[in-house]
Design a protein around this motif. Structure first.
Motif, PDB file in Angstrom:
ATOM      1  N   ILE A   1      -6.458   0.267   3.457  1.00 36.71           N
ATOM      2  CA  ILE A   1      -5.226   0.540   2.610  1.00 36.71           C
ATOM      3  C   ILE A   1      -4.566  -0.562   2.337  1.00 36.71           C
ATOM      4  O   ILE A   1      -3.940  -1.076   1.357  1.00 36.71           O
ATOM      5  CB  ILE A   1      -4.798   1.832   2.878  1.00 36.71           C
ATOM      6  CG1 ILE A   1      -5.717   2.982   2.620  1.00 36.71           C
ATOM      7  CG2 ILE A   1      -3.407   2.103   1.746  1.00 36.71           C
ATOM      8  CD1 ILE A   1      -5.065   4.389   3.017  1.00 36.71           C
ATOM      9  N   GLY A   2      -4.203  -1.301   3.631  1.00 41.11           N
ATOM     10  CA  GLY A   2      -3.256  -2.541   3.555  1.00 41.11           C
ATOM     11  C   GLY A   2      -4.025  -3.462   2.583  1.00 41.11           C
ATOM     12  O   GLY A   2      -3.267  -4.294   1.833  1.00 41.11           O
ATOM     13  N   ALA A   3      -5.351  -3.588   3.039  1.00 42.63           N
ATOM     14  CA  ALA A   3      -6.043  -4.773   2.326  1.00 42.63           C
ATOM     15  C   ALA A   3      -6.083  -4.468   0.660  1.00 42.63           C
ATOM     16  O   ALA A   3      -6.030  -5.453   0.012  1.00 42.63           O
ATOM     17  CB  ALA A   3      -7.404  -4.759   2.729  1.00 42.63           C
TER      18      ALA A   3
ATOM     19  N   ASP B   1      -2.774  -5.471  -0.660  1.00 38.93           N
ATOM     20  CA  ASP B   1      -2.578  -6.724  -0.884  1.00 38.93           C
ATOM     21  C   ASP B   1      -3.564  -7.324  -1.924  1.00 38.93           C
ATOM     22  O   ASP B   1      -2.888  -8.117  -2.629  1.00 38.93           O
ATOM     23  CB  ASP B   1      -3.179  -7.386   0.387  1.00 38.93           C
ATOM     24  CG  ASP B   1      -2.275  -7.259   1.802  1.00 38.93           C
ATOM     25  OD1 ASP B   1      -1.125  -6.937   1.628  1.00 38.93           O
ATOM     26  OD2 ASP B   1      -2.863  -7.512   2.727  1.00 38.93           O
ATOM     27  N   ALA B   2      -4.733  -6.431  -2.162  1.00 40.27           N
ATOM     28  CA  ALA B   2      -5.485  -6.941  -3.476  1.00 40.27           C
ATOM     29  C   ALA B   2      -4.714  -6.758  -4.828  1.00 40.27           C
ATOM     30  O   ALA B   2      -4.557  -7.299  -5.826  1.00 40.27           O
ATOM     31  CB  ALA B   2      -6.814  -6.156  -3.345  1.00 40.27           C
TER      32      ALA B   2
ATOM     33  N   VAL C   1       4.535  -1.788   0.982  1.00 36.81           N
ATOM     34  CA  VAL C   1       4.617  -1.707   2.341  1.00 36.81           C
ATOM     35  C   VAL C   1       4.349   0.100   2.466  1.00 36.81           C
ATOM     36  O   VAL C   1       5.206   0.626   2.336  1.00 36.81           O
ATOM     37  CB  VAL C   1       5.881  -2.100   2.977  1.00 36.81           C
ATOM     38  CG1 VAL C   1       5.987  -1.764   4.527  1.00 36.81           C
ATOM     39  CG2 VAL C   1       6.033  -3.401   2.695  1.00 36.81           C
ATOM     40  N   PRO C   2       3.293   0.300   3.210  1.00 36.77           N
ATOM     41  CA  PRO C   2       3.157   1.702   3.554  1.00 36.77           C
ATOM     42  C   PRO C   2       4.287   2.110   4.812  1.00 36.77           C
ATOM     43  O   PRO C   2       4.092   1.416   5.729  1.00 36.77           O
ATOM     44  CB  PRO C   2       1.666   1.731   4.156  1.00 36.77           C
ATOM     45  CG  PRO C   2       0.976   0.431   3.654  1.00 36.77           C
ATOM     46  CD  PRO C   2       2.186  -0.473   3.422  1.00 36.77           C
TER      47      PRO C   2
ATOM     48  N   VAL D   1       4.844   4.750   0.248  1.00 36.29           N
ATOM     49  CA  VAL D   1       5.088   3.125   0.241  1.00 36.29           C
ATOM     50  C   VAL D   1       6.419   2.738  -0.461  1.00 36.29           C
ATOM     51  O   VAL D   1       7.085   3.591  -1.182  1.00 36.29           O
ATOM     52  CB  VAL D   1       4.057   2.657  -0.602  1.00 36.29           C
ATOM     53  CG1 VAL D   1       2.557   2.725  -0.019  1.00 36.29           C
ATOM     54  CG2 VAL D   1       3.871   3.179  -1.985  1.00 36.29           C
ATOM     55  N   ALA D   2       6.802   1.663  -0.278  1.00 33.83           N
ATOM     56  CA  ALA D   2       7.892   0.992  -0.495  1.00 33.83           C
ATOM     57  C   ALA D   2       7.173  -0.151  -1.350  1.00 33.83           C
ATOM     58  O   ALA D   2       6.542  -0.947  -0.756  1.00 33.83           O
ATOM     59  CB  ALA D   2       8.943   0.783   0.225  1.00 33.83           C
ATOM     60  N   ILE D   3       7.569  -0.341  -2.620  1.00 37.09           N
ATOM     61  CA  ILE D   3       7.101  -1.376  -3.541  1.00 37.09           C
ATOM     62  C   ILE D   3       8.100  -2.404  -3.986  1.00 37.09           C
ATOM     63  O   ILE D   3       9.274  -1.715  -4.515  1.00 37.09           O
ATOM     64  CB  ILE D   3       6.399  -0.826  -4.704  1.00 37.09           C
ATOM     65  CG1 ILE D   3       5.284   0.093  -4.093  1.00 37.09           C
ATOM     66  CG2 ILE D   3       5.728  -1.914  -5.400  1.00 37.09           C
ATOM     67  CD1 ILE D   3       4.830   0.993  -5.359  1.00 37.09           C
TER      68      ILE D   3
END
Length: 173
Positions: A33-35, A38-39, A94-95, A109-111
Motif C-alpha cells: 500500500i505504501g508503494a 508513492d505511485a 502517510v498511512p 491516512v494523512a495527505i
C-alpha cells in the motif's frame, strides 16, 4: 452420495480452502500500500493523470466531506482539473494505521500536497481520509476514499476547510 454426504463434502472443501489461504503478512500489506501511495504522489508530481488513475479499482468510490459520492471517472476528472490548474511539487501520503477487512486493507491516512497554481500563487492541500485497498495480483488498487477533513490554502490563506459530520477529529500531522 446422499444429501448429508454432499453437505459434509462441501464443508470439508470450504474448510480446506479457508485453511489454505494464509493470513496477510502485515509488513507486506504495508509495503504494497505504501508503494501504491508513492505511485499516486509520483503521478501527481509528474502531472500524469492516467498513471494516477491506474492506481484505482474500476469501481473506485470517492466520498467527500459533505457525503457526496463519485466514481473512478469523476476522480480522474477531478485530478485532471487539478493538474490543469496547478503543478504539484510535493506530495506525501502517510498511512497512520492499516488494518485488514477480509482480503482488503483499510488505511487511515494523512495527505499533504503543495505546488504552484498557473497564476503563480502557492497552493497547499491537507487531507485526512480513510482508504480501502484491494489486492490485484502483486499490487493493490484503491477501492474507496472517504475524506474526513480537507484544508486548502492559496498563498497561505485558507480558501476551504471542510470536516465530515460525525468524523473523529484527526490528529495533527
Amino acid at each position: 452420495m446422499g444429501y448429508l454426504g454432499r453437505v459434509v463434502a462441501a464443508i470439508a472443501v470450504a474448510a480446506t480452502i479457508g485453511a489454505s489461504r494464509p493470513d496477510a503478512d502485515p509488513a507486506m500489506v504495508e509495503a504494497g500500500i505504501g508503494a501504491a501511495y508513492d505511485a499516486q504522489c509520483t503521478a501527481l508530481m509528474r502531472g500524469e493523470v492516467a498513471a494516477w488513475t491506474a492506481t484505482l479499482a474500476r469501481d473506485f468510490v470517492p466520498t467527500m466531506t459533505d457525503g457526496t459520492h463519485g466514481t473512478a471517472k469523476t476522480a480522474h476528472d477531478g485530478v485532471a482539473a487539478l493538474l490543469a490548474s496547478a503543478r504539484i511539487t510535493d506530495c506525501r501520503i502517510v498511512p497512520e494505521d492499516i488494518s485488514m477487512l477480509g482480503d482488503d486493507a483499510v488505511a487511515a491516512v494523512a495527505i499533504t500536497m503543495s505546488g504552484t497554481l498557473t497564476d503563480r500563487r502557492s497552493l497547499a492541500v491537507e487531507q485526512h481520509a480513510i482508504d480501502r485497498w484491494t489486492p490485484a495480483g502483486s499490487a493493490w488498487l484503491q477501492k474507496s476514499s472517504t475524506v474526513l477533513e480537507q484544508t486548502v490554502t492559496v498563498d497561505g490563506v485558507v480558501v476551504q476547510h471542510a470536516v465530515k459530520k460525525g468524523a473523529p477529529v484527526p490528529s495533527p500531522t
